[in-house]
Write a protein that holds these residues in place. Structure first.
Motif, short mmCIF file in Angstrom:
data_model
loop_
_atom_site.label_atom_id
_atom_site.label_comp_id
_atom_site.label_asym_id
_atom_site.label_seq_id
_atom_site.Cartn_x
_atom_site.Cartn_y
_atom_site.Cartn_z
N LYS A 107 22.83 61.43 -48.15
CA LYS A 107 21.54 61.07 -47.56
C LYS A 107 21.50 61.34 -46.06
CE LYS A 107 20.13 57.61 -50.95
NZ LYS A 107 19.58 56.24 -51.15
N SER A 108 22.34 62.23 -45.61
CA SER A 108 22.38 62.57 -44.19
C SER A 108 22.25 64.08 -44.02
CB SER A 108 23.68 62.09 -43.55
OG SER A 108 23.80 60.68 -43.65
N TYR A 165 15.48 54.74 -45.84
CA TYR A 165 14.65 54.15 -46.89
C TYR A 165 14.13 55.28 -47.77
CZ TYR A 165 10.79 51.78 -49.26
OH TYR A 165 9.94 51.27 -50.22
N GLU A 166 14.18 55.07 -49.08
CA GLU A 166 13.70 56.10 -50.00
C GLU A 166 13.22 55.44 -51.28
OE1 GLU A 166 15.08 60.53 -51.49
OE2 GLU A 166 16.61 59.01 -51.07
N GLU A 167 11.96 55.70 -51.62
CA GLU A 167 11.40 55.14 -52.84
C GLU A 167 10.23 56.00 -53.28
OE1 GLU A 167 9.29 51.06 -54.57
OE2 GLU A 167 10.32 51.04 -52.65
N SER A 168 10.25 56.42 -54.52
CA SER A 168 9.20 57.26 -55.08
C SER A 168 9.00 58.49 -54.20
CB SER A 168 7.91 56.44 -55.21
OG SER A 168 6.91 57.20 -55.86
N ASN A 169 7.77 58.69 -53.68
CA ASN A 169 7.48 59.87 -52.87
C ASN A 169 7.63 59.65 -51.38
OD1 ASN A 169 6.86 61.21 -55.21
ND2 ASN A 169 4.64 61.00 -55.00
N SER A 171 9.90 58.56 -47.98
CA SER A 171 11.23 58.38 -47.39
C SER A 171 11.08 58.21 -45.89
CB SER A 171 12.15 59.56 -47.71
OG SER A 171 11.62 60.76 -47.19
N ILE A 172 11.95 57.38 -45.32
CA ILE A 172 11.98 57.15 -43.88
C ILE A 172 13.36 57.55 -43.37
CG2 ILE A 172 11.73 55.45 -42.03
CD1 ILE A 172 10.02 53.77 -43.91
N LEU A 173 13.36 58.35 -42.33
CA LEU A 173 14.62 58.88 -41.80
C LEU A 173 14.76 58.52 -40.33
CD1 LEU A 173 13.06 61.33 -43.64
CD2 LEU A 173 15.43 62.09 -43.68
N PHE A 174 16.01 58.33 -39.93
CA PHE A 174 16.33 57.99 -38.55
C PHE A 174 17.09 59.15 -37.91
CE2 PHE A 174 19.42 56.27 -35.48
CZ PHE A 174 18.55 55.71 -34.57
N PRO A 175 16.47 59.84 -36.93
CA PRO A 175 17.16 60.94 -36.27
C PRO A 175 17.82 60.49 -34.97
CG PRO A 175 14.84 61.06 -35.75
CD PRO A 175 15.04 59.80 -36.57
N PHE A 176 18.94 61.10 -34.66
CA PHE A 176 19.58 60.91 -33.37
C PHE A 176 20.12 62.27 -32.94
CE2 PHE A 176 23.34 60.26 -30.72
CZ PHE A 176 22.82 59.44 -29.73
N PHE A 177 19.83 62.67 -31.69
CA PHE A 177 20.26 64.00 -31.27
C PHE A 177 20.58 64.04 -29.78
CE2 PHE A 177 15.64 63.89 -30.94
CZ PHE A 177 15.39 64.43 -29.69
#
Length: 234
Positions: A107-108, A165-169, A171-177
């Motif tokens: 998941k990354s 977070y991921e459910e059905s359609n 998804s929430i993603l956390f970026p760091f760069f």
């Protein structure tokens, strides 16, 4: 900067043949922080607006222009212009393009973004001209003089995108760069009577083809929301 981009780009393109790798094209609007736009105001250094207007080579042309257009050779920069520009000058929104390379693991995703943008500052400086033409008024006339700054930015982001977070359609993603930034001053000039007068930022050589490289390093983060639409259109 170009050598750095090529160094990272070609090996990653070869690796992208692996199913865990993704490659894509970035596009969007670049909104630059206004903090560094002040360097294009014409008052940032000793080779700005005052230097141009006081230059013995330029002055006869300015005198002729204001005499012809406004029947006066009594002109000066309007009081308060330095403060007005320093408080208000900013970059225009500009197109940003580039490419994206990523390596997906569970998941990354580890990614590299390489983006490019040509950004611009465009404002004006008021010149106060005494004794207006075709009138007996004693009030001065204020003539706006265009000022422009063009800048090139190259950006490389090295980062991690983590699904939190991921459910059905949805998804929430956390970026760091980490971002490596190269900034090049392309040109800075005013226009009087359709003639460009350049402001130097290359103090050692007074070369008006600026193209100076400056580098910066920064960190970034935020949240990314993905919503997938799966609809049968048949």
């Amino acid at each position: 900067m170009k050598k750095i981009i090529l160094f990272f780009f070609f090996p990653l393109v070869l690796l992208s043949q692996n199913n865990n790798f993704v490659i894509g094209i970035n596009g969007g609007v670049y909104l630059a922080n206004r903090n560094t736009s002040i360097q294009y105001s014409g008052f940032y250094n000793n080779y700005g607006i005052n230097s141009i207007f006081n230059n013995s080579i330029n002055k006869p042309y300015f005198d002729e222009y204001f005499q012809t257009q406004f029947n006066s050779q009594n002109y000066s920069i309007m009081g308060g212009e330095k403060d007005r520009l320093e408080n208000n000058i900013k970059y225009n929104p500009s197109p940003e393009i580039g490419f994206h390379l990523g390596w997906v693991k569970r998941k990354s995703k580890f990614f590299v973004d390489v983006n490019f943008s040509n950004i611009k500052v465009q404002d004006f400086i008021n010149i106060e001209v005494q004794n207006q033409n075709f009138t007996m008024s004693t009030e001065p006339q204020y003539v706006p003089i265009s000022i422009t700054g063009n800048e090139k930015r190259n950006m490389i982001n090295f980062g991690l995108l983590k699904t939190i977070y991921e459910e059905s359609n949805l998804s929430i993603l956390f970026p760091f760069f980490v971002q490596l930034l190269e900034v090049k001053i392309d040109e800075n000039f005013i226009i009087v009577n359709n003639q460009q007068y350049y402001i130097s930022h290359n103090f050692s050589t007074m070369n008006f083809d600026q193209n100076q490289g400056r580098y910066g390093l920064g960190l970034g983060s935020g949240l990314v929301f993905n919503y997938f639409i799966d609809k049968d259109l048949s």
